[in-house]
Design a protein around this motif. Structure first.
Motif, short mmCIF file in Angstrom:
data_model
loop_
_atom_site.label_atom_id
_atom_site.label_comp_id
_atom_site.label_asym_id
_atom_site.label_seq_id
_atom_site.Cartn_x
_atom_site.Cartn_y
_atom_site.Cartn_z
N ARG A 30 0.81 -1.25 0.05
CA ARG A 30 -0.06 0.02 -0.10
C ARG A 30 0.87 1.25 0.04
N SER A 33 -16.40 6.27 3.09
CA SER A 33 -15.33 5.84 3.75
C SER A 33 -15.90 4.94 4.50
N THR A 76 -7.35 6.89 4.28
CA THR A 76 -7.78 6.13 3.12
C THR A 76 -8.07 6.89 1.87
N CYS A 81 -7.85 8.75 -1.52
CA CYS A 81 -7.54 8.15 -2.76
C CYS A 81 -6.24 8.48 -3.14
C1 HEM Z 1 -12.35 9.33 -10.68
C2 HEM Z 1 -11.34 8.38 -10.33
C3 HEM Z 1 -11.08 8.00 -9.20
C4 HEM Z 1 -12.32 7.91 -7.76
C5 HEM Z 1 -13.70 8.67 -7.87
C6 HEM Z 1 -11.59 7.33 -6.76
C7 HEM Z 1 -12.15 7.07 -5.52
C8 HEM Z 1 -11.46 6.32 -4.38
C9 HEM Z 1 -12.14 6.06 -3.10
C10 HEM Z 1 -13.65 6.61 -2.78
C11 HEM Z 1 -11.24 5.48 -2.50
C12 HEM Z 1 -11.41 5.05 -1.15
C13 HEM Z 1 -11.21 6.18 -0.15
C14 HEM Z 1 -11.56 5.98 1.36
O1 HEM Z 1 -11.87 4.83 1.58
O2 HEM Z 1 -11.96 7.07 2.05
C15 HEM Z 1 -10.14 5.40 -3.23
C16 HEM Z 1 -8.92 4.69 -2.76
C17 HEM Z 1 -7.90 4.23 -3.64
N1 HEM Z 1 -7.75 4.84 -4.94
FE1 HEM Z 1 -8.87 5.88 -5.90
N2 HEM Z 1 -10.29 6.82 -7.05
C18 HEM Z 1 -10.24 7.06 -8.54
C19 HEM Z 1 -9.03 7.02 -9.32
C20 HEM Z 1 -7.92 6.39 -8.93
C21 HEM Z 1 -6.83 6.10 -9.76
C22 HEM Z 1 -6.59 6.17 -11.22
C23 HEM Z 1 -5.89 5.16 -9.06
C24 HEM Z 1 -4.54 4.68 -9.53
C25 HEM Z 1 -4.06 5.22 -10.41
C26 HEM Z 1 -6.40 5.13 -7.65
C27 HEM Z 1 -5.78 4.58 -6.57
C28 HEM Z 1 -6.33 4.37 -5.30
C29 HEM Z 1 -5.82 3.57 -4.19
C30 HEM Z 1 -4.64 2.92 -4.23
C31 HEM Z 1 -6.55 3.57 -3.07
C32 HEM Z 1 -6.55 3.03 -1.72
C33 HEM Z 1 -5.97 3.92 -0.85
C34 HEM Z 1 -5.61 3.28 0.43
O3 HEM Z 1 -6.37 2.91 1.09
O4 HEM Z 1 -4.32 2.90 0.49
N3 HEM Z 1 -7.86 5.84 -7.80
N4 HEM Z 1 -10.32 5.77 -4.53
#
Ligand code: HEM
Length: 532
Positions: A174, A402, A469, A471
């Protein structure tokens, strides 16, 4: 003599009924009365008496069945439905945390941005790890794989990545992903690879699975097209061309899997989730072949892919488990971007005056349909329309949440949240809140962000979650979605086929961020090459 009152008549009626009943019927009647009385006592105690006894705890939304045994699935509620049922777009309502219980698990719902911030800041008594662990396990990682990933401390210098707290490899992967996406050279490298893939795929003769109309025009479902070119770009950015070389149907199978991946979250039994399971097995098999290909024979891949694989191998994680773990990563990278690009293009198509505005303000970033200055698109001063459309698209279509576990009694929003329960912050509740966004919160109105630029920075805009967490791909997502949408507008003329109405989002199917559409909401576009 006066006539009998209602109670008297009821009693007489009951006595008549009793006299005409046999013994069995009397037994059933009395049993039903006792059960109803017990249920009423339970309901009254739980939803009327207890709140008076425990005024500091969040009020509970009443429910009907007093059982903790309905554990078809235990961890996740249908909060999508709950959030939508009670969404608060009226102004001035109480936004204290409230609770609901589903399948025996109590959830506290946060709908005030100030309270969401309190949750985000609290890494002491609230945690998220249990959810990741549970999700990863549900995807089919073996018990040995789970042990190696989450329970085995990794020595500080066990892998070629700083690990001062000797975290297990699952946690370190992570951190590695955060490192890959952190603004700077690593992030730029990933974005360069996305752009290369867009540049390659956004050509009329490379639009896959389309109906050819002429040399310069094709027709295709917009939803599927966005799914195709965006997933292939994410795949290229992380795995190069090698994965598509091993399995040229990978992105197609991913589409099937992704549309049904909520069945993992909901722990739907295998016999009802056959299509999702088959797609999952197919994808894992192809990823396994990818990881069995020697590093030297793979094309260029992202730093993270290489580093995470090395780390997992160093603690003995098998090829099968590496493949399964990477499918979850592939899902995280690709599930939301394809949908967000679809919605942004859809809103533009249904508001053609905005297309002209975006074409005008982004002209300087393009030369004959080629994106020559990607950074220009993210300059809010130079491209205010594009920025407002981006922010409003995410506000209107986000259904993520979340989630946290309460590990110790905690005060949030002045209410006492009890140890052992869960917290939900559904973005939809915040995004449809009339106090923050004014009237017509269900309508697409980018002007909200033109006239009130700071809204996006307030806690009421939360498509990427928050706190620990938040993103990590949010900058890549913004840059790449703006890039592909404007690239499409500069290269093609898009026209809705037929008289399809603006599609309704699928608010009921659980998702990880941006809502999809139901099948009958899909619509086709005719894509024609623009004269450059
Ligand atoms: C419009 C596009 C995107 C939306 C709306 C989005 C939304 C989210 C949301 C809601 C979470 C969880 C947040 C939480 O639990 O509070 C998340 C986690 C994550 N997203 Fe995105 N995401 C997007 C694009 C991306 C892209 C393009 C990548 C990677 C290239 C990415 C990588 C990640 C990762 C690695 C996590 C996990 C974070 C962690 O807990 O370590 N996301 N995303």
């Amino acid at each position: 003599m006066h006539s009998p009152g209602v109670a008297q008549r009821l009693a007489l009626g009951l006595m008549d009924t009793f006299q005409s009943m046999n013994e069995f019927q009397v037994l059933v009647f009395c049993g039903t009365v006792v059960l109803l009385a017990a249920w009423a006592a339970w309901w009254y105690t739980k939803f009327k008496f207890m709140p008076i006894q425990h005024p500091r705890e969040p009020n509970e939304m009443p429910y009907l069945i007093p059982s903790k045994a309905q554990s078809v699935q235990r961890e996740y509620p249908s909060w999508w439905s709950v959030a939508n049922m009670i969404h608060r777009n009226s102004v001035g309502v109480d936004k204290s945390p409230f609770a609901f219980t589903i399948f025996g698990t109590k959830f506290y719902v946060i709908s005030d941005p100030k309270h969401a911030k309190e949750v985000d800041k609290n890494n002491g008594t609230l945690s998220f790890d249990e959810f990741i662990f549970d999700f990863v396990k549900s995807t089919g990682v073996s018990d040995e794989g789970m042990q190696a990933c989450y329970f085995k401390k990794l020595p500080e210098h066990g892998v070629d990545f700083p690990n001062p707290s000797e975290d297990p490899i699952g946690v370190l992967v992570r951190h590695m992903h955060v490192h890959q996406l952190h603004p700077g050279d690593n992030q730029k490298n990933v974005e360069k690879r996305f752009l290369h893939s867009f540049d390659r795929d956004l050509q009329i003769d490379r639009i896959r699975n389309s109906t050819v109309i002429s040399n310069d025009a094709v027709e295709i479902s917009l939803y599927k097209w966005c799914g195709d070119f965006f997933t292939r770009a994410g795949e290229y950015a992380y795995f190069g061309d090698t994965l598509a070389g091993i399995d040229d149907k990978f992105s197609d199978m991913f589409y099937i899997f992704d549309e049904l991946s909520w069945q993992i979250t909901y722990k739907i039994p295998g016999i009802f989730a056959g299509e999702m399971k088959a797609a999952h097995a197919h994808l894992c098999q192809s990823l396994k072949l990818y990881f069995q290909t020697r590093q030297s024979e793979r094309g260029e891949q992202a730093w993270f892919t290489n580093a995470a694989e090395k780390g997992l191998r160093s603690v003995g994680v098998t090829d099968e488990d590496i493949a399964t773990l990477f499918l979850t990563i592939y899902l995280t990278i690709n599930t939301n971007t394809r949908r967000a690009a679809f919605w942004m293009l859809t809103f533009l198509l249904y508001n053609p005056h905005l297309i002209e505005a975006v074409l005008g303000e982004t002209k300087a970033a393009f030369d004959a349909g080629k994106l020559i200055d990607p950074a220009y698109l993210s300059n809010h001063e130079l491209c205010p329309q594009l920025e407002s459309i981006w922010l409003e698209t995410l506000r209107a279509t986000s259904t993520g949440a979340s989630v946290r576990c309460v590990n110790k009694d905690t005060i949030i929003g002045g209410r006492l949240l009890r140890q052992g329960n869960k917290i939900l912050i559904p973005s939809r509740l915040l995004h449809l809140d009339g106090d923050a966004w004014g009237k017509s919160t269900r309508e697409f109105r980018p002007k909200r962000f033109l006239s009130k630029k700071n809204s996006a920075r307030g806690g009421s805009w939360r498509p990427f979650g928050g706190g620990s967490t938040l993103c990590t791909g949010r900058f890549v997502a913004e840059h790449m979605i703006k890039a592909c949408v404007t690239m499409i507008l500069h290269r093609f003329h898009l026209q809705i086929v037929g008289d399809a109405a603006l599609p309704m989002g699928d608010e009921c199917t659980p998702g990880l961020g941006i809502m999809g559409i139901t099948q009958d909401e899909d619509f086709k576009v005719r894509i024609t090459k623009r004269a450059l």
